[in-house]
Structure formats: structure tokens, C-alpha cells
Design an enzyme around this catalytic site. Structure first.
Site, PDB file in Angstrom:
ATOM      1  N   LYS A   1     -12.269   1.762   3.107  1.00 22.16           N
ATOM      2  CA  LYS A   1     -12.383   3.218   3.241  1.00 22.16           C
ATOM      3  C   LYS A   1     -11.571   3.883   2.155  1.00 22.16           C
ATOM      4  O   LYS A   1     -10.619   3.309   1.642  1.00 22.16           O
ATOM      5  CB  LYS A   1     -11.781   3.672   4.581  1.00 22.16           C
ATOM      6  CG  LYS A   1     -12.763   3.772   5.723  1.00 22.16           C
ATOM      7  CD  LYS A   1     -12.095   4.431   6.927  1.00 22.16           C
ATOM      8  CE  LYS A   1     -11.715   3.423   7.986  1.00 22.16           C
ATOM      9  NZ  LYS A   1     -10.983   3.942   9.119  1.00 22.16           N
TER      10      LYS A   1
ATOM     11  N   GLU B   1      -6.585 -10.080  -0.983  1.00 23.48           N
ATOM     12  CA  GLU B   1      -5.145  -9.853  -0.865  1.00 23.48           C
ATOM     13  C   GLU B   1      -4.694 -10.024   0.577  1.00 23.48           C
ATOM     14  O   GLU B   1      -5.263  -9.441   1.488  1.00 23.48           O
ATOM     15  CB  GLU B   1      -4.802  -8.427  -1.326  1.00 23.48           C
ATOM     16  CG  GLU B   1      -5.357  -8.101  -2.702  1.00 23.48           C
ATOM     17  CD  GLU B   1      -4.909  -6.740  -3.218  1.00 23.48           C
ATOM     18  OE1 GLU B   1      -3.908  -6.209  -2.698  1.00 23.48           O
ATOM     19  OE2 GLU B   1      -5.565  -6.215  -4.126  1.00 23.48           O
TER      20      GLU B   1
ATOM     21  N   ASN C   1      -1.860 -11.823  -3.829  1.00 21.50           N
ATOM     22  CA  ASN C   1      -3.201 -11.874  -4.420  1.00 21.50           C
ATOM     23  C   ASN C   1      -3.588 -13.297  -4.789  1.00 21.50           C
ATOM     24  O   ASN C   1      -2.782 -14.038  -5.351  1.00 21.50           O
ATOM     25  CB  ASN C   1      -3.239 -11.015  -5.688  1.00 21.50           C
ATOM     26  CG  ASN C   1      -3.079  -9.538  -5.411  1.00 21.50           C
ATOM     27  OD1 ASN C   1      -2.164  -9.127  -4.691  1.00 21.50           O
ATOM     28  ND2 ASN C   1      -3.956  -8.725  -5.979  1.00 21.50           N
TER      29      ASN C   1
ATOM     30  N   ILE D   1       1.111 -10.851   4.806  1.00 19.55           N
ATOM     31  CA  ILE D   1       1.605 -11.713   5.889  1.00 19.55           C
ATOM     32  C   ILE D   1       2.556 -10.893   6.757  1.00 19.55           C
ATOM     33  O   ILE D   1       3.434 -10.190   6.232  1.00 19.55           O
ATOM     34  CB  ILE D   1       2.312 -12.959   5.307  1.00 19.55           C
ATOM     35  CG1 ILE D   1       1.348 -13.703   4.363  1.00 19.55           C
ATOM     36  CG2 ILE D   1       2.784 -13.876   6.435  1.00 19.55           C
ATOM     37  CD1 ILE D   1       1.971 -14.873   3.625  1.00 19.55           C
TER      38      ILE D   1
ATOM     39  N   THR E   1       1.016  -7.384  -0.782  1.00 14.48           N
ATOM     40  CA  THR E   1      -0.177  -8.210  -0.587  1.00 14.48           C
ATOM     41  C   THR E   1      -0.175  -9.336  -1.605  1.00 14.48           C
ATOM     42  O   THR E   1      -0.114  -9.097  -2.803  1.00 14.48           O
ATOM     43  CB  THR E   1      -1.470  -7.390  -0.763  1.00 14.48           C
ATOM     44  OG1 THR E   1      -1.505  -6.836  -2.085  1.00 14.48           O
ATOM     45  CG2 THR E   1      -1.573  -6.296   0.277  1.00 14.48           C
TER      46      THR E   1
ATOM     47  N   LYS F   1       3.893  -3.159  -2.487  1.00 18.58           N
ATOM     48  CA  LYS F   1       5.245  -3.447  -2.014  1.00 18.58           C
ATOM     49  C   LYS F   1       6.023  -2.149  -1.799  1.00 18.58           C
ATOM     50  O   LYS F   1       6.775  -2.027  -0.839  1.00 18.58           O
ATOM     51  CB  LYS F   1       5.961  -4.339  -3.029  1.00 18.58           C
ATOM     52  CG  LYS F   1       7.118  -5.100  -2.428  1.00 18.58           C
ATOM     53  CD  LYS F   1       7.743  -6.050  -3.423  1.00 18.58           C
ATOM     54  CE  LYS F   1       6.893  -7.254  -3.718  1.00 18.58           C
ATOM     55  NZ  LYS F   1       7.382  -8.054  -4.832  1.00 18.58           N
TER      56      LYS F   1
HETATM   57  P1  ADP Z   1       1.161  -7.637  -6.718  1.00 19.47           P
HETATM   58  O1  ADP Z   1       0.451  -6.443  -7.294  1.00 19.47           O
HETATM   59  O2  ADP Z   1       1.761  -8.523  -7.774  1.00 19.47           O
HETATM   60  O3  ADP Z   1       0.287  -8.409  -5.749  1.00 19.47           O
HETATM   61  P2  ADP Z   1       2.560  -6.560  -4.394  1.00 19.47           P
HETATM   62  O4  ADP Z   1       3.328  -5.278  -4.401  1.00 19.47           O
HETATM   63  O5  ADP Z   1       1.243  -6.557  -3.678  1.00 19.47           O
HETATM   64  O6  ADP Z   1       2.406  -7.034  -5.896  1.00 19.47           O
HETATM   65  O7  ADP Z   1       3.513  -7.683  -3.787  1.00 19.47           O
HETATM   66  C1  ADP Z   1       2.984  -8.957  -3.540  1.00 19.47           C
HETATM   67  C2  ADP Z   1       4.011 -10.069  -3.626  1.00 19.47           C
HETATM   68  O8  ADP Z   1       5.082  -9.821  -2.697  1.00 19.47           O
HETATM   69  C3  ADP Z   1       3.420 -11.391  -3.177  1.00 19.47           C
HETATM   70  O9  ADP Z   1       2.776 -12.065  -4.255  1.00 19.47           O
HETATM   71  C4  ADP Z   1       4.633 -12.160  -2.663  1.00 19.47           C
HETATM   72  O10 ADP Z   1       5.234 -12.898  -3.723  1.00 19.47           O
HETATM   73  C5  ADP Z   1       5.580 -11.057  -2.197  1.00 19.47           C
HETATM   74  N1  ADP Z   1       5.672 -10.896  -0.736  1.00 19.47           N
HETATM   75  C6  ADP Z   1       6.853 -10.770  -0.057  1.00 19.47           C
HETATM   76  N2  ADP Z   1       6.648 -10.622   1.260  1.00 19.47           N
HETATM   77  C7  ADP Z   1       5.300 -10.666   1.455  1.00 19.47           C
HETATM   78  C8  ADP Z   1       4.480 -10.583   2.631  1.00 19.47           C
HETATM   79  N3  ADP Z   1       5.011 -10.403   3.865  1.00 19.47           N
HETATM   80  N4  ADP Z   1       3.124 -10.676   2.468  1.00 19.47           N
HETATM   81  C9  ADP Z   1       2.599 -10.843   1.231  1.00 19.47           C
HETATM   82  N5  ADP Z   1       3.327 -10.915   0.091  1.00 19.47           N
HETATM   83  C10 ADP Z   1       4.683 -10.847   0.177  1.00 19.47           C
HETATM   84 MG    MG Z   2      -0.786  -7.464  -4.138  1.00 25.63          MG
END
Ligand code: ADP
Ligand code: MG
Length: 157
Positions: free
Chosen positions: A109, A81, A31, A84, A29, A23
Site C-alpha cells: 500500500k 525484506e 534484505n 525479525i 529489514t 532502521k
Molecule cells: P538496509 O537498507 O541495509 O537493509 P535497514 O535499515 O533495513 O538497512 O537495516 C537492516 C539491517 O539491520 C539488517 O541487515 C541487519 O543486519 C540489521 N538488523 C538488526 N536487527 C534486525 C531485526 N530485528 N530484523 C532485521 N534486521 C535487523
Molecule cells: Mg532493509
């Protein structure tokens, strides 16, 4: 070999990841749980894929997806992961994510720098957007899978 299982339909709960800071990079992503990951074909290639995704019974959006080795399990298990390609107002942990994986972009990669990683992901996103506009991929956006009650799991569709 990466394409053998495509299109691949999958539905499952969004769980907390292992804080790789996706994020913070601007590419969160969502998960899938370990249980959902275990339901994937064991021989599916790691790498970057694209397809369609929908949270709960919301709209269907383009997505890019990584199937990678899960560092939390010392890289003996995979992680799946989904990023979107849409801006959500809020996080959606605990919600049901439905995806159909329609195409493959590249293998996993290692990158020399964070900048190189981010620009590769931006290119993956652009590639996914282009591919998903082609009829063979676009048609899956309208698949009944996205309108079925969530109890119906449709792997191996
Ligand atoms: P984590 O390590 O918990 O997966 P991330 O930094 O990968 O944390 O953030 C993932 C979370 O962000 C998702 O579980 C979802 O709740 C939120 N999220 C918000 N916007 C999106 C997006 N466009 N695609 C995927 N996840 C999103
Ligand atoms: Mg994630």
C-alpha cells in the site's frame, strides 16, 4: 494466489539494502541478495507476509516480511525484506538468514504519512504475532529446515 506458494522455505545471505531508512523507523529489514530474490516464484504476490526466521544457527524468531517492487531497479525487480521480531545486539550483514513464510497479511500500500506507515507496520507485527501462535503456523518453528547444514537449500520444500 498469495497463499499458493506457502509455506515457502528460503535461505540466503543478508545484503546491504538501499537505505530506505527502515532502521531509523525502528523496523530494520534484512534484505536478501538479488540472486535469492530471483529464485522466488515469479508469480508470488507482492505484499506483507509473516513466518519464522533464524540468523546463522541462532534461535528461531517470529518475523514479518515484505515482498515489494525494488526501486533500485526501477520497480522491474522485486525485493524481499525480513523484519525479525527480536532485538539483536548487532547487525548481521553477510550472515545466512533462513526463513519460512507461512502466511499472508495484505497487499502493498502507499501511505499518506510516515505515521500512517509506521502504524500499519505495527499492526502487521501484531497480526503476525497472533497468527504465528496458532498451531498450523507454530509447528513450522520446529521444522528441520532450521537445523539443516546451510549448504542445503530447501526452496520448494
Ligand atoms: P538496509 O537498507 O541495509 O537493509 P535497514 O535499515 O533495513 O538497512 O537495516 C537492516 C539491517 O539491520 C539488517 O541487515 C541487519 O543486519 C540489521 N538488523 C538488526 N536487527 C534486525 C531485526 N530485528 N530484523 C532485521 N534486521 C535487523
Ligand atoms: Mg532493509
Amino acid at each position: 494466489a498469495a497463499m499458493r506458494h506457502l509455506p515457502y522455505f528460503c535461505r540466503g545471505e543478508v545484503v546491504k539494502g538501499f537505505g530506505r531508512g527502515s532502521k531509523e523507523l525502528g523496523i530494520p529489514t534484512a534484505n536478501f541478495s538479488e540472486q535469492v530474490v530471483e529464485s522466488f516464484p515469479s508469480d508470488i504476490s507482492t505484499g506483507i507476509y509473516y513466518g519464522w526466521a533464524c540468523v546463522g544457527n541462532g534461535d528461531v524468531h517470529k518475523m514479518v516480511l515484505s515482498i515489494g517492487w525494488n526501486p533500485f531497479y526501477k520497480n522491474i525487480k522485486k525485493s524481499v525484506e525480513t523484519h525479525i521480531i527480536h532485538t539483536f545486539k548487532e547487525d548481521f550483514y553477510g550472515e545466512i538468514l533462513s526463513i519460512v513464510i507461512t502466511g499472508y497479511i495484505r497487499p502493498e500500500k502507499n501511505f499518506d504519512s510516515l505515521e500512517a506507515l509506521i502504524s500499519a507496520i505495527q499492526e502487521d507485527i501484531e497480526e503476525a504475532k497472533r497468527q504465528l501462535d496458532l498451531p498450523e503456523h507454530l509447528k513450522l518453528k520446529e521444522d528441520n529446515f532450521f537445523h539443516l547444514p546451510e549448504g542445503k537449500i530447501v526452496n520448494n520444500h
